[in-house]
Design an enzyme around this catalytic site. Sequence first.
Site, PDB file in Angstrom:
ATOM      1  N   GLY A  61       0.815  -1.222   0.000  1.00 46.35           N
ATOM      2  CA  GLY A  61       0.000   0.000   0.000  1.00 46.35           C
ATOM      3  C   GLY A  61       0.839   1.259   0.000  1.00 46.35           C
ATOM      4  CB  SER A  62      -0.141   4.733   0.831  1.00 38.78           C
ATOM      5  OG  SER A  62       0.523   5.958   1.051  1.00 38.78           O
ATOM      6  CB  THR A  63       5.328   5.570   0.771  1.00 37.56           C
ATOM      7  OG1 THR A  63       4.717   6.716   0.208  1.00 37.56           O
ATOM      8  CG2 THR A  63       5.861   4.697  -0.344  1.00 37.56           C
ATOM      9  CB  VAL A  64       1.088   7.869   3.775  1.00 36.07           C
ATOM     10  CG1 VAL A  64       0.609   8.611   5.010  1.00 36.07           C
ATOM     11  CG2 VAL A  64       1.357   8.873   2.660  1.00 36.07           C
ATOM     12  N   GLY A  65       2.121   4.784   4.928  1.00 29.51           N
ATOM     13  CA  GLY A  65       2.083   3.747   5.968  1.00 29.51           C
ATOM     14  C   GLY A  65       3.234   3.864   6.954  1.00 29.51           C
TER      15      GLY A  65
END
Lengths: 128, 394
Positions: A61-65
Site C-alpha cells: 500500500g501507500s508509503t504514508v504507511g
Amino acid sequence: MLLQGRSIAKGTGTGPLLITDTPISFLGGVDPKTGIVIDESHPLFGKSVAGKVLVFPYGKGSTVGSYVLYALAKNHVAPAAIINTECETIIATGAIIAEIPTVDRLKGDLPTDGVVTVDGTRGTVSFA
Amino acid sequence: MELDKYDQALLNGEYGETKQKMMEILLALGKIYEAEKFIEVKSVQVSGASFKTIGDAGLSWLNSLSGKAVVPSFLNPIGMPRDEWQNLGIPDDFAKKQLEVNAAYTRLGIRPTCTCTPYYFNIIERGDHLAWSESSAVSYVNSVLGARTNREGGPSALASALTGKTPYYGLHIVKNRIPQIEFHIDDPAATKSWTNAHYGALGIIAGAISGNKIPFFTEIRPNRDMLKSLGAAMAASGAVALYHVNEITPETRFPFFKKHIEEAEREVVEIEAAEIEELFGSLEADVVALGCPHVSEEELEELASLLENKRVVMPFYIFAAEEMRVKHPDLCARIQSSGAKIVPDTCMVVSPLMDRAGVVMTNSGKAFTYLPGMCKATPLLGTLEECVRAGCGE
C-alpha cells in the site's frame, strides 16, 4: 531457542506473537489511535497490534504507511516488535522512525503462539 | 555494506540523533536492495509535502527532527499556495497544518520550491546521481535528462537531503537502465499531429501495461513537454521511473545502449492510435485544470496566446511553480486578464481545490489518472486548445 535473521531496525522488544500470512497496509489498514486492524478484508481484522510481536510477510500500500507506524508509537499502541518474511521500504522506514525493533529473513521456524523477544540490533528472535 | 568514515560516523550518532536515524533508514534500504555501498547525491527532491497526503502522523514526525540538508534539496508541491490560500477557499484548519509542514521542512533546510518541476530552475546533468521522489520528476530527470535516481519515498529522500548519501542500487547502476518492454504505434503517421494530451493518453495506456518495467518507444518524435506528459502519465498509471524514446532521449544515443537495444530480447506491444483517441471524452466540463506537472515556459506562452482577448466562463486553474510565475510576470498578466487563475506552489491532485469538483477538464494523463481516486472528481481529457475553448464556453 534463538533464531538468526537480518537486522532491519535496532532495539529489543518482547511480546506475545500475532501472526498472519497476509501482507499489511498500515495506511487505512490499522487505526493509528488504537492500534486495531480496521481493514475488513484482513485476517487480523478487529485485533490490536499494540504490544504484540507482529509477524507478517511484508508491507504493502501507500508509503504514508511509514508515518502510521510512527503515529502508533506516539500513541503507545505500536507493536513491541516486527518480524517480516522479507521487509520492504514502507515497513523498514516506518519501523526505524517509530523505533520498533524489526528483523526479517529468519532461519528456522517460529512457534505458533507464546511470547518471544526480538533483538533488532543483532537480528535475532529468542523464545522459551 | 561497505561504509566510509562519514557513513560510520553518521551511524554512530556523531552528527546527532536525526542524522543517525536518517542513515539507519538508508542502511535498511541498502540491505533490502542489496546495495554494496553508499554514493553521494547532487540534489534531492522531497515528497510528502502536502498535509493532505502526510496527515498529522507525518507532521508530528517532521516536527521531531533536527539538522540541516547538506545538498540542494527541493520541496514538492504543497496543499495550497503559501501566500494566497485565503482567496481559494482552502479551509483554515488545513491551511494552519500546511503552514506547520512548510515550517518544519524549511527548518530542515529543504528549499520551499513547492514544485514537481525543479528541473526547470536547476541544472541537472546527464549521469548526475540524485535522490528525487515525486514520480513525474523522477521520470523526467532519468529519461529526458539522463540523470540517475530511484523513486524515493518521502522519508528516504529527506534522509538523503540530511546526509547527502543514497544506497547504490537500482537506477543508479547503468546496467539496470536497459529497456525491458517495447511499444509500437500501429499508425506512426497519426502520431505526427499528437499534442501533449495525446502523449498523456499514450502514457496512461503504456504505463498500465509496463507496471515497473522500463519502456522503449520507437516511431514517435515528442518534444520536451510531450515527454514530460508521457512520463508523468506512465508513472501514475504504472510505476515507470525511467523510459526511453529511440533517438530522442539521451541514453538511446550511447553505444552501450544501442548495442543492448539491438541485441537484447524484450516483450513487444502494439498500441493502436485509435485507443489513444478514445480516451478523449465529450462530457460538459465544470472546471478546467492545467499544469500537471507544473507548466513550462513554452506551455505558459501557448496559453497566453490561446487566451488572448478571451474570457473564461468557469473556474480555470493553471498550476505552476512560484519561480515560473516570478520569471514571467508579463505572460502571467496576459493569462490572468482572461479570468484564468495561475495557482502557484500546489497541484490539482494534492490540494483540496479539486475535491468533488464535478467534471474536471485537463490535458494531463497523470491528472486524468489521479483525479477520481484522490479528489473524487470526474476527469475529462482534452487538448490544450480544447480546454481553452471549453473554459471560454465556446
